[in-house]
Design a protein around this motif. Structure first.
Motif, mmCIF file in Angstrom:
data_model
loop_
_atom_site.group_PDB
_atom_site.id
_atom_site.type_symbol
_atom_site.label_atom_id
_atom_site.label_comp_id
_atom_site.label_asym_id
_atom_site.label_seq_id
_atom_site.Cartn_x
_atom_site.Cartn_y
_atom_site.Cartn_z
ATOM 1 N N UNK A 77 34.084 2.533 -29.820
ATOM 2 C CA UNK A 77 34.022 1.285 -29.051
ATOM 3 C C UNK A 77 35.010 0.282 -29.641
ATOM 4 N N UNK A 78 35.875 -0.216 -28.795
ATOM 5 C CA UNK A 78 36.933 -1.158 -29.193
ATOM 6 C C UNK A 78 36.539 -2.539 -28.665
ATOM 7 N N UNK A 79 36.215 -3.446 -29.563
ATOM 8 C CA UNK A 79 35.647 -4.727 -29.126
ATOM 9 C C UNK A 79 36.698 -5.807 -28.840
ATOM 10 N N UNK A 80 37.990 -5.460 -28.968
ATOM 11 C CA UNK A 80 39.017 -6.488 -28.689
ATOM 12 C C UNK A 80 40.364 -5.824 -28.449
ATOM 13 N N UNK A 81 40.841 -5.893 -27.209
ATOM 14 C CA UNK A 81 42.112 -5.233 -26.893
ATOM 15 C C UNK A 81 42.720 -5.846 -25.635
ATOM 16 N N UNK A 128 43.065 5.447 -24.329
ATOM 17 C CA UNK A 128 41.687 5.288 -24.836
ATOM 18 C C UNK A 128 41.000 6.644 -24.902
ATOM 19 N N UNK A 129 41.096 7.413 -23.821
ATOM 20 C CA UNK A 129 40.437 8.726 -23.798
ATOM 21 C C UNK A 129 41.012 9.640 -24.884
ATOM 22 N N UNK A 130 42.324 9.615 -25.054
ATOM 23 C CA UNK A 130 42.965 10.453 -26.081
ATOM 24 C C UNK A 130 42.515 10.046 -27.486
ATOM 25 N N UNK A 131 42.140 8.791 -27.638
ATOM 26 C CA UNK A 131 41.679 8.284 -28.936
ATOM 27 C C UNK A 131 40.167 8.437 -29.105
ATOM 28 N N UNK A 132 39.474 8.895 -28.072
ATOM 29 C CA UNK A 132 38.014 9.020 -28.143
ATOM 30 C C UNK A 132 37.302 7.705 -27.923
ATOM 31 N N UNK A 133 38.013 6.717 -27.406
ATOM 32 C CA UNK A 133 37.401 5.407 -27.133
ATOM 33 C C UNK A 133 36.845 5.402 -25.718
ATOM 34 N N UNK A 134 35.564 5.085 -25.600
ATOM 35 C CA UNK A 134 34.900 5.196 -24.306
ATOM 36 C C UNK A 134 34.488 3.847 -23.720
#
Ligand code: GUN
Ligand code: ZN
Length: 440
Positions: A77-81, A128-134
């Motif tokens: 989970x990326x909380x700031x982008x 995001x998907x390639x990085x595993x970020x959902x």
């Protein structure tokens, strides 16, 4: 349920059941060396030791076995982008304010063109998907069409995303400014269209105090208060020159956080990027109000902003909710593993090594808690949304070699965040569907 509708995967699993900083790693970390996770209609239905779970599934169900060198985790989970800044990642030489004008504001003007925005949103979401970020909390640009473009693409992939139109009525190029009333009207229309549409959530997004007049801050607070469940995101105390600028623009505030506080912009579901230079009083106020900080270590180093003191922010006497952010395009990697690598190094420079267990907590459940989404994403348990990442613990020759000398799971985990990157992501599942598979 018929077996055609169930997806089941098998392998080692790591997840957390609560706040690992507050309750301790021992009481929150769950590691299951051979687990099955079953998913149905977007949610996890079963999770536990493979032999136990298998008994409760149709006998002829196909279970995808990732093997003992995998590690299945909740999606990162990326909380700031900033999705519009995908095209300027790695831009040389400036610190925050000059970087914004030279690179970010130049790129963001192109988002008046919706087809450009759609193209960048597609690249961003695939990265995001390639990085595993959902899941991510995402800044669009001032243009409402940049928000439509982003949500249309995220909705098509059924990814749980938080995003909003940047509100900005001063100190930016004319092509990127709105007015308080226009930003209110545009944001309200976007909230009506997108908030809780499928898995999409809206975040009211005044960019930061220098680019919003007091009148626009009042509008932002009204939008946030009048639309229950929406988010509020902005930037806070990132860079010393920025802090001085805010003091001159808002002379009646006692500090940077107080500008937002005076405008009723603190509380649950408020997420502020950076917070590098927060004072003790400001950290206490974040704790008291439930305001979250998105720690963005690759960005803070890239722009020379400073070292966020994570251990201090998480102090047991007044823990602040902290999530992790890539802050693309000032951040330098979509990979949450690389973001953890830099989180560790910044923690070292502030005098506190960060354990691998706490680091992986931060990238998953910790960030979900910072986004007040811990009941939906960030953990693996029946009832949670089925967003998963499958890591390959031997993704490069050197990691594979070094793994032979690991004596513990914690050591193997630490290696992944030190040496791993997007190559370590074997598969990414969104709502039970495999949307990314490495080498395919
Ligand atoms: N502060 C205000 N806008 C921005 C931005 O786009 N990136 C970063 N890193 N800081 C900001
Ligand atoms: Zn940012």
């Amino acid at each position: 349920m018929s077996k055609q509708e169930i997806t089941a995967i098998r392998g080692p699993v790591l997840t957390f059941t609560g706040d690992a900083f507050v309750k301790g790693v021992k009481d929150t970390l769950v590691y299951e060396p051979d687990a099955i996770i079953a998913m149905h209609q977007g949610a996890i239905t079963h999770f536990g030791p493979a032999d136990t779970v298998a008994k409760n599934l149709p006998v002829d169900l196909m279970v995808k076995d990732y093997g003992k060198d995998a590690l299945i985790m909740p999606g990162f989970i990326d909380t700031h982008v900033h999705y519009p800044q995908t095209q300027i990642i790695g831009s040389y030489g400036e610190q925050l304010i000059d970087w914004l004008h030279k690179y970010a504001f130049a790129a963001e003007q192109q988002f008046a063109d919706k087809s450009h925005a759609k193209g960048v949103a597609k690249v961003f979401l695939q990265e995001c998907l390639r990085a595993g970020t959902t899941t991510a909390s995402v800044y669009c640009t001032v243009h409402p069409q940049s928000v439509d473009a982003f949500f249309e693409e995220a909705d098509a992939l059924n990814m749980r995303m938080i995003a909003g139109k940047v509100m900005m009525d001063r100190n930016a190029p004319a092509a990127l400014t709105d007015t308080p009333q226009q930003s209110f009207n545009d944001s309200q229309r976007l909230i009506d269209r997108w908030h809780n549409h499928g898995r999409q959530l809206y975040s009211v997004t005044p960019r930061f105090a220098p680019t919003s007049s007091p009148e626009q801050m009042v509008m932002a607070a009204a939008l946030w208060q009048q639309n229950p469940g929406t988010y509020l995101q902005s930037h806070l105390s990132e860079n010393k020159a920025e802090i001085d600028w805010v003091k001159s623009l808002y002379p009646n505030s006692s500090g940077y956080l107080d500008v937002y506080d005076q405008h009723q912009l603190l509380g649950s579901r408020a997420i502020y990027g950076h917070g590098v230079w927060l004072t003790e009083e400001e950290l206490q106020r974040c704790h008291d109000t439930g305001t979250s900080i998105a720690h963005c270590p690759t960005s803070n180093q890239f722009l020379g902003s400073g070292l966020f003191n994570l251990a201090n922010a998480k102090q047991a006497t007044r823990p602040v909710k902290v999530g992790l952010g890539t802050d693309i395009g000032a951040g330098t990697s979509f990979s949450m593993l690389q973001t953890l690598n830099e989180t560790y190094k910044v923690a070292q420079l502030t005098g506190n090594p960060l354990s691998a267990e706490l680091a992986f907590y931060l990238a998953t459940r910790g960030s979900a808690e910072a986004l007040y989404l811990q009941d939906k994403v960030g953990s693996i348990a029946p009832g949670m949304e089925a967003d998963l990442v499958v890591l390959d613990m031997k993704s490069t020759p050197i990691i594979s070699y070094r793994m032979q000398f690991c004596d513990s799971f914690a050591e193997a985990l630490f290696l992944q965040m030190t040496l791993g990157d997007d190559r370590a992501v074997q598969a990414t599942y969104i709502a039970g569907n495999c949307l990314y598979q490495r080498n395919s």
